[in-house]
Motif scaffolding. Sequence first.
Motif, mmCIF file in Angstrom:
data_model
loop_
_atom_site.group_PDB
_atom_site.id
_atom_site.type_symbol
_atom_site.label_atom_id
_atom_site.label_comp_id
_atom_site.label_asym_id
_atom_site.label_seq_id
_atom_site.Cartn_x
_atom_site.Cartn_y
_atom_site.Cartn_z
ATOM 1 N N GLU A 1 -1.295 -1.422 -4.007
ATOM 2 C CA GLU A 1 -1.489 -0.108 -4.778
ATOM 3 C C GLU A 1 -0.438 0.773 -4.015
ATOM 4 O O GLU A 1 0.487 1.369 -4.499
ATOM 5 N N HIS A 2 -0.585 0.800 -2.437
ATOM 6 C CA HIS A 2 0.394 1.833 -2.022
ATOM 7 C C HIS A 2 1.732 1.338 -1.931
ATOM 8 O O HIS A 2 2.817 2.188 -2.301
ATOM 9 N N LEU A 3 2.038 0.051 -2.085
ATOM 10 C CA LEU A 3 3.321 -0.441 -2.307
ATOM 11 C C LEU A 3 4.095 0.144 -3.492
ATOM 12 O O LEU A 3 5.329 0.232 -3.661
ATOM 13 N N SER A 4 3.326 0.215 -4.565
ATOM 14 C CA SER A 4 3.703 0.506 -5.976
ATOM 15 C C SER A 4 4.366 2.080 -5.894
ATOM 16 O O SER A 4 5.045 2.241 -6.637
ATOM 17 N N ILE A 5 3.630 2.833 -4.969
ATOM 18 C CA ILE A 5 3.999 4.212 -5.111
ATOM 19 C C ILE A 5 4.586 4.801 -3.906
ATOM 20 O O ILE A 5 5.027 5.839 -3.973
ATOM 21 N N CYS A 6 5.073 4.117 -3.052
ATOM 22 C CA CYS A 6 5.771 4.180 -1.696
ATOM 23 C C CYS A 6 7.121 3.602 -1.708
ATOM 24 O O CYS A 6 6.879 2.368 -0.983
ATOM 25 N N SER A 7 8.029 4.263 -2.027
ATOM 26 C CA SER A 7 9.412 3.557 -1.537
ATOM 27 C C SER A 7 9.870 3.247 -0.257
ATOM 28 O O SER A 7 10.622 2.216 0.090
ATOM 29 N N GLY A 8 9.244 4.047 0.452
ATOM 30 C CA GLY A 8 9.861 3.803 2.079
ATOM 31 C C GLY A 8 8.917 2.568 2.665
ATOM 32 O O GLY A 8 9.360 1.741 3.185
ATOM 33 N N CYS A 9 7.613 2.410 2.322
ATOM 34 C CA CYS A 9 6.975 1.252 2.410
ATOM 35 C C CYS A 9 7.497 -0.136 1.768
ATOM 36 O O CYS A 9 7.592 -1.200 2.446
#
Length: 76
Positions: free
Chosen positions: A34-42
Amino acid sequence: MTLADDLACKEFVEMVTDYLEGILPPFLHESFEEHLSICSGCALYLSQMRLTIGALRASSSLRMSRKTREQLIRGY
């Protein structure tokens, strides 16, 4: 990016190895993606880690001279 987002990114980075090795617990796996889908840096960080792992795997089949190996170990 807020402080809360920054903390989420730090946690993400700490979990990358487990994620790539497939040993991240299911309840964390969902949060991770979920974090991956919203954070381009990560997302970029994960992509770079995958490229690095691939390059290391490819290079492990290459032979290097003793001199080169010693220089790498010494740091120059």
